[in-house]
Design an enzyme around this catalytic site. Structure first.
Site, mmCIF file in Angstrom:
data_model
loop_
_atom_site.group_PDB
_atom_site.id
_atom_site.type_symbol
_atom_site.label_atom_id
_atom_site.label_comp_id
_atom_site.label_asym_id
_atom_site.label_seq_id
_atom_site.Cartn_x
_atom_site.Cartn_y
_atom_site.Cartn_z
ATOM 1 N N ARG A 155 68.153 -5.689 26.269
ATOM 2 C CA ARG A 155 69.594 -5.649 26.105
ATOM 3 C C ARG A 155 69.910 -6.847 25.435
ATOM 4 N NH1 ARG A 155 71.613 -2.645 30.894
ATOM 5 N NH2 ARG A 155 70.256 -0.982 30.797
ATOM 6 N N ASP A 207 70.759 4.540 25.280
ATOM 7 C CA ASP A 207 70.179 4.417 26.619
ATOM 8 C C ASP A 207 69.182 5.451 26.870
ATOM 9 O OD1 ASP A 207 71.443 3.306 28.997
ATOM 10 O OD2 ASP A 207 70.790 5.084 29.710
ATOM 11 N N TYR A 264 66.619 9.136 37.946
ATOM 12 C CA TYR A 264 68.121 9.375 37.789
ATOM 13 C C TYR A 264 68.583 10.648 37.884
ATOM 14 C CZ TYR A 264 68.258 4.292 36.348
ATOM 15 O OH TYR A 264 68.005 2.890 36.252
HETATM 16 O O1 1CP Z 1 69.985 -3.824 23.427
HETATM 17 C C1 1CP Z 1 69.055 -3.055 24.112
HETATM 18 O O2 1CP Z 1 68.122 -3.435 24.620
HETATM 19 C C2 1CP Z 1 69.333 -1.645 23.437
HETATM 20 C C3 1CP Z 1 70.257 -0.943 24.502
HETATM 21 C C4 1CP Z 1 69.656 -0.318 25.807
HETATM 22 C C5 1CP Z 1 68.395 -0.022 26.403
HETATM 23 C C6 1CP Z 1 67.035 -0.185 25.758
HETATM 24 C C7 1CP Z 1 70.673 -0.034 26.664
HETATM 25 C C8 1CP Z 1 72.060 -0.087 26.619
HETATM 26 N N1 1CP Z 1 70.049 0.638 27.849
HETATM 27 C C9 1CP Z 1 68.693 0.574 27.696
HETATM 28 C C10 1CP Z 1 67.633 0.922 28.330
HETATM 29 C C11 1CP Z 1 68.063 1.469 30.061
HETATM 30 N N2 1CP Z 1 69.267 2.124 30.389
HETATM 31 C C12 1CP Z 1 66.984 1.231 30.870
HETATM 32 C C13 1CP Z 1 65.949 0.732 30.886
HETATM 33 C C14 1CP Z 1 65.931 -0.433 30.987
HETATM 34 C C15 1CP Z 1 66.458 -1.223 32.179
HETATM 35 O O3 1CP Z 1 65.323 -1.246 33.066
HETATM 36 O O4 1CP Z 1 67.308 -1.594 32.392
HETATM 37 C C16 1CP Z 1 67.748 1.824 32.293
HETATM 38 C C17 1CP Z 1 67.271 1.792 33.534
HETATM 39 C C18 1CP Z 1 68.826 2.281 31.789
HETATM 40 C C19 1CP Z 1 70.028 3.122 32.712
HETATM 41 C C20 1CP Z 1 71.253 2.357 32.373
HETATM 42 N N3 1CP Z 1 72.303 2.364 31.451
HETATM 43 C C21 1CP Z 1 71.759 1.144 33.281
HETATM 44 C C22 1CP Z 1 70.864 0.573 34.385
HETATM 45 C C23 1CP Z 1 71.425 1.168 35.990
HETATM 46 C C24 1CP Z 1 70.428 0.867 36.753
HETATM 47 O O5 1CP Z 1 70.081 1.616 37.673
HETATM 48 O O6 1CP Z 1 70.357 -0.436 37.103
HETATM 49 C C25 1CP Z 1 72.938 0.557 32.914
HETATM 50 C C26 1CP Z 1 73.894 -0.203 33.373
HETATM 51 C C27 1CP Z 1 73.263 1.559 31.673
HETATM 52 C C28 1CP Z 1 74.493 1.222 30.795
HETATM 53 C C29 1CP Z 1 74.028 0.399 29.604
HETATM 54 N N4 1CP Z 1 73.000 0.642 28.546
HETATM 55 C C30 1CP Z 1 72.888 -0.106 27.487
HETATM 56 C C31 1CP Z 1 74.330 -0.988 27.961
HETATM 57 C C32 1CP Z 1 74.624 -2.051 26.967
HETATM 58 C C33 1CP Z 1 74.942 -0.638 28.920
HETATM 59 C C34 1CP Z 1 75.976 -1.165 29.652
HETATM 60 C C35 1CP Z 1 77.263 -0.487 29.253
HETATM 61 C C36 1CP Z 1 78.418 -1.110 28.939
HETATM 62 O O7 1CP Z 1 79.028 -1.149 30.117
HETATM 63 O O8 1CP Z 1 78.905 -1.506 27.980
#
Ligand code: 1CP
Length: 359
Positions: free
Chosen positions: A27, A77, A154
């Site tokens: 992230r 994502d 999910y």
């Molecule tokens: O910079 C980076 O790391 C690249 C972008 C990236 C990656 C690799 C994002 C952007 N998401 C992910 C992977 C991801 N997404 C995972 C695996 C890593 C982890 O364990 O966190 C998972 C579980 C998700 C699912 C997801 N998408 C979540 C987590 C939900 C949960 O169950 O805890 C969330 C909050 C998102 C939204 C998201 N994805 C990425 C961002 C920047 C955001 C936030 C979006 C926003 O509000 O702007």
């Protein structure tokens, strides 16, 4: 495509000697950066950022403009895959991801479409290609996917979960239909990751974020066997170079021996297990990535410097060789940290790691 100017991350993963410890952060692009928040506000929502290749590329490059990072990661994502299947992904403010149509029955699974990743996820592949081009060989580009198990949680729960009730119900009531879903996801993930590699990804990370919620007996059956299958089917890069694969999981100390035999080049650890112990257990077989507590970024400058130095010391004292280690957080950069703290963390890794004069 151009040769890499900074290949320290690739070298560390392949256990070739390095002068300093490479660092990238899960992230690293995201909500803690004001320029990310500004762009997201303009665009409306997160998925629109992912689905526009120019915006996705711009966001992926934002942290590299600020910090001395050793890699970029594709901005996307893990949930793009179920979104492309028509599950109706949406994000409710402060609530995380949700699906309008969760998958709960054999009929739901049988109704899932065959995906053609080149068509149905073309926007991701275009973002990979554009980001790789824009990087212009400065640092490697990491592509990624969720693991079949993590994606299945999910899809079945319909979003994030605390107890994984529906997924576990399926596991114990109808394991054969869960296996059917996992195999279906496996085949799509192979296509998806190979397409990312073809379009320019130089390293792959597989996020098995929820592997650690499985029992010790269930983990190899419901998660690892499918990850192994994916790894065995990945191709070499467009330049015929091996593409290292990092397998990241949380709360998985009990699974490390199994993970190390998966075919992964590197294992990503969360912050709950001492890296020197992980090294003694599996460090001869794989590179290690991690694993500072992300909340360290809420500490004072002095605390951040101390914690970084301690972690480097713990890894290199255990390993005795100046390679095989990638600095990262144990999970993503928290939303509320100050970007200046992130800069301090990255610079400290680079500055301090030079002093470990071991070969
Ligand atoms: O910079 C980076 O790391 C690249 C972008 C990236 C990656 C690799 C994002 C952007 N998401 C992910 C992977 C991801 N997404 C995972 C695996 C890593 C982890 O364990 O966190 C998972 C579980 C998700 C699912 C997801 N998408 C979540 C987590 C939900 C949960 O169950 O805890 C969330 C909050 C998102 C939204 C998201 N994805 C990425 C961002 C920047 C955001 C936030 C979006 C926003 O509000 O702007």
């Amino acid at each position: 495509m151009k040769a890499l100017k900074n290949d320290v991350l690739l070298r560390a993963l392949l256990k070739k000697p390095v002068d300093y410890t490479p660092v990238w952060l899960m992230r690293q692009a995201g909500r803690y950066l004001p320029e990310y928040r500004a762009l997201r506000k303009k665009t409306g929502d997160f998925l629109s950022l992912c689905k526009d290749k120019s915006l996705a590329c711009e966001v992926a490059l934002q942290p590299l403009k600020r910090f001395n990072l050793d890699a970029a990661i594709l901005f996307s994502d893990i949930l793009t895959i179920p979104d492309a299947m028509g599950l109706g992904l949406f994000f409710e403010t402060g609530e995380g991801p949700r699906f309008k149509h969760p998958i709960r029955t054999a009929a739901d699974i049988n109704a899932l479409p065959m995906l053609n990743v080149n068509q149905d996820l073309s926007y991701v592949l275009e973002a990979v290609r554009l980001t790789r081009n824009e990087l212009n060989g400065s640092v490697p580009l990491i592509g990624f996917s969720g693991s079949p198990w993590t994606l299945a949680t999910y899809m079945i729960e319909g979003g994030s979960s605390r107890d994984f009730r529906y997924t576990k119900e399926m596991l114990y009531q109808q394991p054969e239909i869960l296996h059917q879903l996992l195999q279906y996801l496996t085949d799509i993930i192979v296509d998806y990751l190979n397409a990312q590699i073809k379009n320019g990804a130089q390293i792959i990370q597989i996020f098995d974020t929820w592997g650690g919620i499985l029992s010790f007996e269930s983990y190899p059956l419901f998660s690892l066997q499918y990850i192994k299958n994916i790894m065995s089917r990945l191709m070499t890069s467009s330049e015929s170079l091996p593409v290292p694969v990092i397998l990241f999981s949380r709360q998985s100390a009990q699974l490390l021996d199994m993970m190390a035999l998966s075919g992964a080049t590197g294992i990503g650890l969360d912050w709950t297990f001492p890296i020197q112990k992980a090294y003694h257990q599996i460090g001869k077989h794989v590179a290690l990535q991690g694993n500072i507590d992300p909340a360290v970024l809420y500490g004072s400058n002095q605390v951040i410097q101390q914690e970084v130095t301690k972690l480097l010391h713990n890894y290199y004292t255990a390993s005795g060789i100046k390679t095989g280690y990638v600095f990262n957080l144990g999970h993503g950069v928290p939303q509320y940290v100050n970007p200046d703290k992130v800069r301090l963390l990255i610079d400290t890794v680079h500055e301090q790691s030079v002093h470990f004069n071991i070969r």
